[in-house]
Design a protein around this motif. Sequence first.
Motif, PDB file in Angstrom:
ATOM      1  N   GLU A 132       0.819  -1.209   0.000  1.00  0.00           N
ATOM      2  CA  GLU A 132       0.000   0.000   0.000  1.00  0.00           C
ATOM      3  C   GLU A 132       0.859   1.268   0.000  1.00  0.00           C
ATOM      4  OE1 GLU A 132      -0.718  -2.653   2.205  1.00  0.00           O
ATOM      5  OE2 GLU A 132      -2.157  -3.355   0.734  1.00  0.00           O
ATOM      6  N   ASP A 133       2.048   1.205   0.606  1.00  0.00           N
ATOM      7  CA  ASP A 133       2.951   2.363   0.602  1.00  0.00           C
ATOM      8  C   ASP A 133       3.350   2.731  -0.829  1.00  0.00           C
ATOM      9  OD1 ASP A 133       3.069   2.635   3.435  1.00  0.00           O
ATOM     10  OD2 ASP A 133       4.596   1.064   3.515  1.00  0.00           O
ATOM     11  N   PHE A 134       3.633   1.725  -1.635  1.00  0.00           N
ATOM     12  CA  PHE A 134       4.030   1.969  -3.020  1.00  0.00           C
ATOM     13  C   PHE A 134       2.853   2.492  -3.840  1.00  0.00           C
ATOM     14  CE2 PHE A 134       7.323  -0.685  -1.387  1.00  0.00           C
ATOM     15  CZ  PHE A 134       8.466  -0.242  -2.021  1.00  0.00           C
ATOM     16  N   SER A 135       1.707   1.892  -3.634  1.00  0.00           N
ATOM     17  CA  SER A 135       0.515   2.324  -4.348  1.00  0.00           C
ATOM     18  C   SER A 135       0.149   3.764  -3.976  1.00  0.00           C
ATOM     19  CB  SER A 135      -0.638   1.378  -4.032  1.00  0.00           C
ATOM     20  OG  SER A 135      -1.742   1.655  -4.836  1.00  0.00           O
ATOM     21  N   ALA A 136       0.172   4.081  -2.692  1.00  0.00           N
ATOM     22  CA  ALA A 136      -0.170   5.438  -2.235  1.00  0.00           C
ATOM     23  C   ALA A 136       0.817   6.461  -2.795  1.00  0.00           C
ATOM     24  CB  ALA A 136      -0.172   5.490  -0.709  1.00  0.00           C
ATOM     25  N   TYR A 137       2.090   6.110  -2.856  1.00  0.00           N
ATOM     26  CA  TYR A 137       3.099   7.036  -3.389  1.00  0.00           C
ATOM     27  C   TYR A 137       2.831   7.337  -4.865  1.00  0.00           C
ATOM     28  CZ  TYR A 137       7.543   8.930  -4.934  1.00  0.00           C
ATOM     29  OH  TYR A 137       8.509   9.725  -5.496  1.00  0.00           O
ATOM     30  N   VAL A 138       2.575   6.310  -5.658  1.00  0.00           N
ATOM     31  CA  VAL A 138       2.351   6.510  -7.090  1.00  0.00           C
ATOM     32  C   VAL A 138       1.040   7.262  -7.323  1.00  0.00           C
ATOM     33  CG1 VAL A 138       2.062   5.373  -9.332  1.00  0.00           C
ATOM     34  CG2 VAL A 138       3.797   4.548  -7.735  1.00  0.00           C
ATOM     35  N   ILE A 139       0.011   6.970  -6.552  1.00  0.00           N
ATOM     36  CA  ILE A 139      -1.250   7.717  -6.659  1.00  0.00           C
ATOM     37  C   ILE A 139      -0.986   9.200  -6.383  1.00  0.00           C
ATOM     38  CG2 ILE A 139      -3.467   8.145  -5.511  1.00  0.00           C
ATOM     39  CD1 ILE A 139      -3.678   5.080  -5.128  1.00  0.00           C
ATOM     40  N   LYS A 140      -0.203   9.482  -5.349  1.00  0.00           N
ATOM     41  CA  LYS A 140       0.083  10.854  -4.940  1.00  0.00           C
ATOM     42  C   LYS A 140       0.763  11.668  -6.038  1.00  0.00           C
ATOM     43  CE  LYS A 140       3.277  12.964  -1.836  1.00  0.00           C
ATOM     44  NZ  LYS A 140       4.197  12.757  -0.741  1.00  0.00           N
ATOM     45  N   ILE A 141       1.681  11.047  -6.786  1.00  0.00           N
ATOM     46  CA  ILE A 141       2.449  11.805  -7.788  1.00  0.00           C
ATOM     47  C   ILE A 141       1.896  11.714  -9.204  1.00  0.00           C
ATOM     48  CG2 ILE A 141       4.578  11.644  -6.457  1.00  0.00           C
ATOM     49  CD1 ILE A 141       5.486   9.486  -8.512  1.00  0.00           C
ATOM     50  N   SER A 142       1.011  10.766  -9.475  1.00  0.00           N
ATOM     51  CA  SER A 142       0.554  10.508 -10.855  1.00  0.00           C
ATOM     52  C   SER A 142      -0.108  11.696 -11.536  1.00  0.00           C
ATOM     53  CB  SER A 142      -0.412   9.322 -10.886  1.00  0.00           C
ATOM     54  OG  SER A 142       0.279   8.131 -10.660  1.00  0.00           O
ATOM     55  N   ALA A 143      -1.069  12.314 -10.894  1.00  0.00           N
ATOM     56  CA  ALA A 143      -1.809  13.411 -11.534  1.00  0.00           C
ATOM     57  C   ALA A 143      -0.874  14.571 -11.868  1.00  0.00           C
ATOM     58  CB  ALA A 143      -2.947  13.879 -10.638  1.00  0.00           C
ATOM     59  N   ALA A 144      -0.015  14.940 -10.919  1.00  0.00           N
ATOM     60  CA  ALA A 144       0.927  16.037 -11.158  1.00  0.00           C
ATOM     61  C   ALA A 144       1.893  15.680 -12.287  1.00  0.00           C
ATOM     62  CB  ALA A 144       1.698  16.357  -9.888  1.00  0.00           C
ATOM     63  N   LEU A 145       2.363  14.447 -12.301  1.00  0.00           N
ATOM     64  CA  LEU A 145       3.303  14.022 -13.343  1.00  0.00           C
ATOM     65  C   LEU A 145       2.678  14.081 -14.730  1.00  0.00           C
ATOM     66  CD1 LEU A 145       5.383  10.961 -12.131  1.00  0.00           C
ATOM     67  CD2 LEU A 145       6.203  13.072 -13.120  1.00  0.00           C
ATOM     68  N   VAL A 146       1.473  13.579 -14.861  1.00  0.00           N
ATOM     69  CA  VAL A 146       0.803  13.581 -16.159  1.00  0.00           C
ATOM     70  C   VAL A 146       0.598  15.014 -16.647  1.00  0.00           C
ATOM     71  CG1 VAL A 146      -1.337  12.981 -17.367  1.00  0.00           C
ATOM     72  CG2 VAL A 146      -0.229  11.302 -15.906  1.00  0.00           C
ATOM     73  N   ASN A 147       0.221  15.912 -15.746  1.00  0.00           N
ATOM     74  CA  ASN A 147       0.060  17.319 -16.121  1.00  0.00           C
ATOM     75  C   ASN A 147       1.389  17.921 -16.561  1.00  0.00           C
ATOM     76  OD1 ASN A 147      -2.679  17.360 -15.629  1.00  0.00           O
ATOM     77  ND2 ASN A 147      -2.446  18.059 -13.519  1.00  0.00           N
ATOM     78  N   GLU A 148       2.456  17.633 -15.835  1.00  0.00           N
ATOM     79  CA  GLU A 148       3.768  18.170 -16.191  1.00  0.00           C
ATOM     80  C   GLU A 148       4.266  17.613 -17.521  1.00  0.00           C
ATOM     81  OE1 GLU A 148       6.868  18.423 -13.218  1.00  0.00           O
ATOM     82  OE2 GLU A 148       5.343  18.469 -11.638  1.00  0.00           O
ATOM     83  N   ILE A 149       3.989  16.355 -17.784  1.00  0.00           N
ATOM     84  CA  ILE A 149       4.373  15.743 -19.064  1.00  0.00           C
ATOM     85  C   ILE A 149       3.671  16.474 -20.205  1.00  0.00           C
ATOM     86  CG2 ILE A 149       4.116  13.664 -20.477  1.00  0.00           C
ATOM     87  CD1 ILE A 149       4.558  12.075 -17.776  1.00  0.00           C
ATOM     88  N   ASN A 150       2.369  16.711 -20.054  1.00  0.00           N
ATOM     89  CA  ASN A 150       1.623  17.436 -21.085  1.00  0.00           C
ATOM     90  C   ASN A 150       2.137  18.857 -21.266  1.00  0.00           C
ATOM     91  OD1 ASN A 150      -0.152  15.486 -22.082  1.00  0.00           O
ATOM     92  ND2 ASN A 150      -1.540  15.781 -20.367  1.00  0.00           N
ATOM     93  N   GLU A 151       2.396  19.553 -20.168  1.00  0.00           N
ATOM     94  CA  GLU A 151       2.912  20.925 -20.254  1.00  0.00           C
ATOM     95  C   GLU A 151       4.254  20.958 -20.985  1.00  0.00           C
ATOM     96  OE1 GLU A 151       1.634  24.070 -19.240  1.00  0.00           O
ATOM     97  OE2 GLU A 151      -0.170  22.834 -19.293  1.00  0.00           O
ATOM     98  N   ALA A 152       5.116  19.997 -20.702  1.00  0.00           N
ATOM     99  CA  ALA A 152       6.429  19.963 -21.342  1.00  0.00           C
ATOM    100  C   ALA A 152       6.310  19.648 -22.828  1.00  0.00           C
ATOM    101  CB  ALA A 152       7.318  18.935 -20.652  1.00  0.00           C
ATOM    102  N   LEU A 153       5.569  18.609 -23.167  1.00  0.00           N
ATOM    103  CA  LEU A 153       5.500  18.169 -24.563  1.00  0.00           C
ATOM    104  C   LEU A 153       4.684  19.111 -25.445  1.00  0.00           C
ATOM    105  CD1 LEU A 153       5.055  14.316 -24.083  1.00  0.00           C
ATOM    106  CD2 LEU A 153       7.141  15.559 -24.698  1.00  0.00           C
TER     107      LEU A 153
END
Length: 166
Positions: A132-153
């Motif tokens: 659950e620690d790994f799942s919670a960590y990835v959930i926490k960063i996923s939305a921000a990461l996807v937004n940053e990927i779109n902003e960069a590309l």
Amino acid sequence: MKKYKMYRRWMLNAVKNELVPKLGEQEFERVFLKGEEKKQLEQFYPFGKFQRFRGDVVDILEIQFPQYGYPEFRIGAGTVAKSGYEHQIFGHIAAKDVWVGYLIPYYSFYAIPFTGRWFSVPFYSFRKLNEEDFSAYVIKISAALVNEINEALIHDRRGKHTRKCG
């Protein structure tokens, strides 16, 4: 170490279940590794690579894991013309065969871009980690990461996890 193998499996599952679907929502399609490429690269790129078609360009994204040690990952992304890429050494490469590392420039996404620290669950010596620690960590960063990927590309803008290379 056995513990790190288990942690790697948990991190892979978390990325597969939380981050990969969010990339799919942004129209990234997974391209599976095959043949010789699979033998050589599967440890580092267990999800293959991802492509998204936008007008006359193709966005390429890779999620890279280290082969050994504590499980962590970083993301590389870049844009190539649908007609392909002219590499300084290898010449013309079809868009479908381009890897992010071939591109100049490209973007890398890190937990701390300045130091190049990869995304990883904080390790606590006083507490045992669980799935659950790994799942919670990835959930926490996923939305921000996807937004940053779109902003960069799409807009060539850097977020707090973004480093422009090349």
